[in-house]
Design a protein around this motif. Structure first.
Motif, PDB file in Angstrom:
ATOM      1  N   ARG A   1       0.840  -1.182   0.000  1.00 15.24           N
ATOM      2  CA  ARG A   1       0.000   0.000   0.000  1.00 15.24           C
ATOM      3  C   ARG A   1       0.882   1.240   0.000  1.00 15.24           C
ATOM      4  O   ARG A   1       2.016   1.216   0.483  1.00 15.24           O
ATOM      5  N   LEU A   2       0.346   2.334  -0.524  1.00 16.35           N
ATOM      6  CA  LEU A   2       1.081   3.596  -0.571  1.00 16.35           C
ATOM      7  C   LEU A   2       0.479   4.591   0.406  1.00 16.35           C
ATOM      8  O   LEU A   2      -0.729   4.852   0.375  1.00 16.35           O
ATOM      9  N   ALA A   3       1.298   5.142   1.285  1.00 16.91           N
ATOM     10  CA  ALA A   3       0.835   6.184   2.195  1.00 16.91           C
ATOM     11  C   ALA A   3       0.631   7.484   1.415  1.00 16.91           C
ATOM     12  O   ALA A   3       1.469   7.859   0.590  1.00 16.91           O
ATOM     13  N   VAL A   4      -0.479   8.158   1.679  1.00 11.43           N
ATOM     14  CA  VAL A   4      -0.807   9.393   0.981  1.00 11.43           C
ATOM     15  C   VAL A   4      -0.497  10.584   1.880  1.00 11.43           C
ATOM     16  O   VAL A   4      -0.094  10.442   3.040  1.00 11.43           O
ATOM     17  N   GLU A   5      -0.699  11.786   1.353  1.00 21.17           N
ATOM     18  CA  GLU A   5      -0.515  12.977   2.177  1.00 21.17           C
ATOM     19  C   GLU A   5      -1.572  13.012   3.274  1.00 21.17           C
ATOM     20  O   GLU A   5      -2.656  12.435   3.132  1.00 21.17           O
ATOM     21  N   ARG A   6      -1.252  13.723   4.342  1.00 21.36           N
ATOM     22  CA  ARG A   6      -2.154  13.746   5.497  1.00 21.36           C
ATOM     23  C   ARG A   6      -3.583  14.104   5.113  1.00 21.36           C
ATOM     24  O   ARG A   6      -4.536  13.475   5.564  1.00 21.36           O
ATOM     25  N   ARG A   7      -3.749  15.126   4.300  1.00 18.86           N
ATOM     26  CA  ARG A   7      -5.093  15.615   3.965  1.00 18.86           C
ATOM     27  C   ARG A   7      -5.786  14.762   2.906  1.00 18.86           C
ATOM     28  O   ARG A   7      -6.963  14.990   2.601  1.00 18.86           O
TER      29      ARG A   7
END
Length: 251
Positions: free
Chosen positions: A73-79
């Motif tokens: 999985r890829l972590a996205v930006e906080r928002r």
């Protein structure tokens, strides 16, 4: 750069950013990456849950392709967190997110330092696991003149891309170094001594991080929980070690 900038003979050394890591990696046996807000804190939270964390220096189309190649999985930006992408660089989001076996975690600071550490052991340190990291290093003989360790504070970035020294990373690095000194490893460079002293004299570390530039910026953006998790001083006994391209819990 002159070799005068490489303090030979010391068992514990300290520097800043990817460039500092690259130079230290020439002489040390292990690098401890410290990026309190929030890469290494996030790594500690994810690895604590059993997730393999694969560092990635950039968040772009290449990161998406890299995650697919890794089956992660890829972590996205906080928002950008949502039902379909619940993982991000936010430690609070990672605690809420469902378990995933592997996670690509983009970070221009912490990941870049890990990438600069070619050929040496790499450990993710933070305020949450400073004592555990120091114990792990001491048990394996790191921190001596024969097997020196370099502790690298990530810092933040100015708009021109240069490193901005960050209080939270100085304190996180100092926490690890102070614990190493308490474990009997006394061969510290002057820079390492200064970082340890900064931590030991900081008083309320959680308050110092909350009132730092980075802490206030995160809180103002609605991510005060990330700061709270990052300041759980020695609340984590897990030591994330970079093995085959991913941070996993040391065994």
């Amino acid at each position: 750069m002159s070799d005068y900038f490489l303090p030979s003979g010391h068992g514990v050394r300290f520097d800043w950013g990817p460039t500092g890591a690259k130079h230290l990696a020439r002489e040390v046996s292990c690098l401890v990456v410290v990026d309190v807000l929030s890469f290494t804190t996030s790594v500690s939270v994810a690895v604590e849950s059993g997730t393999r964390v694969i560092p990635c220096a950039r968040r772009d189309g290449n990161a998406e392709r890299f995650a697919k190649q890794q089956g992660a999985r890829l972590a996205v930006e906080r928002r950008a967190v949502g039902p379909d992408s619940p993982w991000s660089l936010s430690p609070a989001a990672l605690r809420r997110a469902p378990f995933t076996p592997s996670l690509v975690l983009p970070s221009p600071n912490g990941s870049a330092i890990a990438a600069a550490a070619d050929g040496v052991a790499v450990v993710a340190g933070c305020l949450r696991n400073g004592d555990a990291v120091a114990e792990w290093l001491a048990e394996r003989g790191y921190g001596t003149a024969d097997r020196p360790v370099g502790v690298v504070a990530a810092g933040e970035r100015w708009r021109d891309g240069s490193v901005r020294p960050a209080l939270e990373d100085l304190l996180g690095a100092g926490a690890v170094i102070a614990a190493l000194r308490q474990a009997g490893l006394s061969s510290l460079s002057r820079e390492a001594e200064a970082a340890a002293s900064a931590f030991e004299s900081s008083g309320d570390v959680a308050e110092a991080v909350r009132e730092s530039i980075s802490g206030r910026e995160l809180a103002a953006g609605g991510f005060a929980d990330d700061v709270s998790i990052a300041t759980e001083l020695n609340g984590c006994a897990v030591v994330p070690v970079l093995t085959d391209g991913a941070f996993t819990a040391s065994v």
